[in-house]
Design a protein around this motif. Structure first.
Motif: not given
Length: 367
Positions: A265-266, A269, A288, A291, A325, A332, A334
């Motif tokens: 995820y990190n 992004w 963030q 998400g 997200v 991850t 989307i």
């Protein structure tokens, strides 16, 4: 000429001897003042006058009787600057008024608990420098090292052209105090044993300046290791994000059509922000932690050049959209939605996927 050259060499050697490491930490000159005794002659008052009341306001204080206080006189006075804790790590600082060898850390990486991150860095430093661990109480957040061997160069006469070294052994105790919310912690280092070159423990005879020097130096070595590891990890992360990630069509946790990015995820992004900009989206607002992104699709500018890059055109109306997200294990997801929060169906998602996939995987994506 030859004589002048020899004189110059001897003068340089003499000057270098005067500024040896040991001499720079001590006072120099004569110490005749140490032989002076305080004169305490009593004030003589004529018999016909009344004796004034005496005040002790300006009496010189009595020298402490402790061994350490008596030692800090004359040539034994240390004039070197006190060691300072160096808060090099992002989110670290020194608490004002704290006289101990202590550094404060604030939570920066939400992926790992702060206390685990700090202890990992401490253990990494000890391992890299072959320093053993005598005890490690993880529940109480304390660690005592095994013997740490230090080599010190002794002052020697300039004409010997050689140096003498002594080895000393020290043990340190590291204590971590974590705030109840877990996002702030202080790491304190204290020396608990000190053995000189003769094998004698001298911890009880150590003066405060030497004690602080040893404690702060060892703590700073750990901070430097922490900082280096953090910068190295950040550099590797940036390089990974620049290289791009693979992606595929799939579904999110709710079973809705989504794009799955093969990245955590990190990492996904910040890469997603670059990709969306390249695809023609402007990010209006984002969060963030939850998400969610609010975006505006403006399309590709009309003109001659737009025809040469038709792959950038998406089958979308120029309108506002929402992008969700979410973490999907080590990947991850989307999910694209309309401004009314309606999910894109499988066809809409697959229509924009080829362009998305290409930019997401592009190496060194340039905006």
């Amino acid at each position: 000429m030859k004589n002048n050259f020899i004189v110059t060499i001897f003068a340089a050697l003499a000057l270098s001897a005067c500024s040896s490491p040991g001499s720079r930490e001590r006072t120099s000159g004569d110490f005749e003042y140490m032989k002076v005794k305080q004169q305490s002659a009593e004030l003589k008052i004529p018999e016909e006058l009344e004796r004034p009341q005496r005040s002790n306001r300006y009496d010189l204080p009595t020298l402490a009787s402790s061994t350490s206080a008596k030692a800090l006189l004359g040539r034994d006075v240390r004039i070197s600057s006190p060691r300072l804790v160096l808060p090099l790590v992002a989110g670290s600082h020194v608490e004002e008024g704290n006289e101990g060898a202590t550094v404060m850390f604030d939570q920066v990486d939400d992926n790992r608990s702060l206390d685990k991150t700090i202890w990992d860095k401490v253990l990494s430093y000890l391992e890299q420098n072959n320093i053993g661990v005598e005890s490690f109480d993880r529940d109480n957040n304390t660690l005592t090292t095994d013997w740490v061997i230090s080599v010190t160069e002794l002052d020697s006469s300039w004409y010997t052209f050689s140096s003498d070294f002594i080895e000393q052994a020290k043990k340190f105790k590291l204590s971590l105090n974590v705030a109840p919310h877990g996002r702030t912690a202080s790491l304190t280092n204290e020396i608990v044993d000190y053995v000189d070159e003769n094998g004698s423990s001298i911890i009880s005879k150590m003066d405060p300046i030497t004690q602080r020097t040893n404690e702060v130096d060892f703590l700073n070595y750990i901070i430097e290791e922490y900082d280096f590891g953090a910068r190295l990890a950040m550099s590797e992360r940036i390089e990974k994000i620049r290289d791009g990630f693979g992606s595929e069509l799939g579904v999110n946790a709710d079973g809705d059509p989504a794009v799955i990015i093969n990245a955590e995820y990190n990492d996904a992004w910040p890469r997603l922000l670059l990709v969306l900009r390249k695809m023609g989206f402007d990010v209006i607002d984002l969060d963030q932690s939850s998400g969610i992104m609010f975006v505006l699709y403006g399309g590709v500018e009309d003109g001659f050049w737009s025809g040469l890059f038709s792959k950038e055109t998406l089958p979308l109306e120029k309108d506002n959209y929402r992008i969700f997200v979410k973490r999907a294990g080590s990947n991850t997801s989307i999910t694209f939605k309309s401004d009314e929060n309606v999910n894109f169906d499988a066809k809409q998602t697959s229509d924009i996927f080829p362009v998305f996939q290409e930019y997401m995987a592009s190496n060194n994506l340039d905006i």
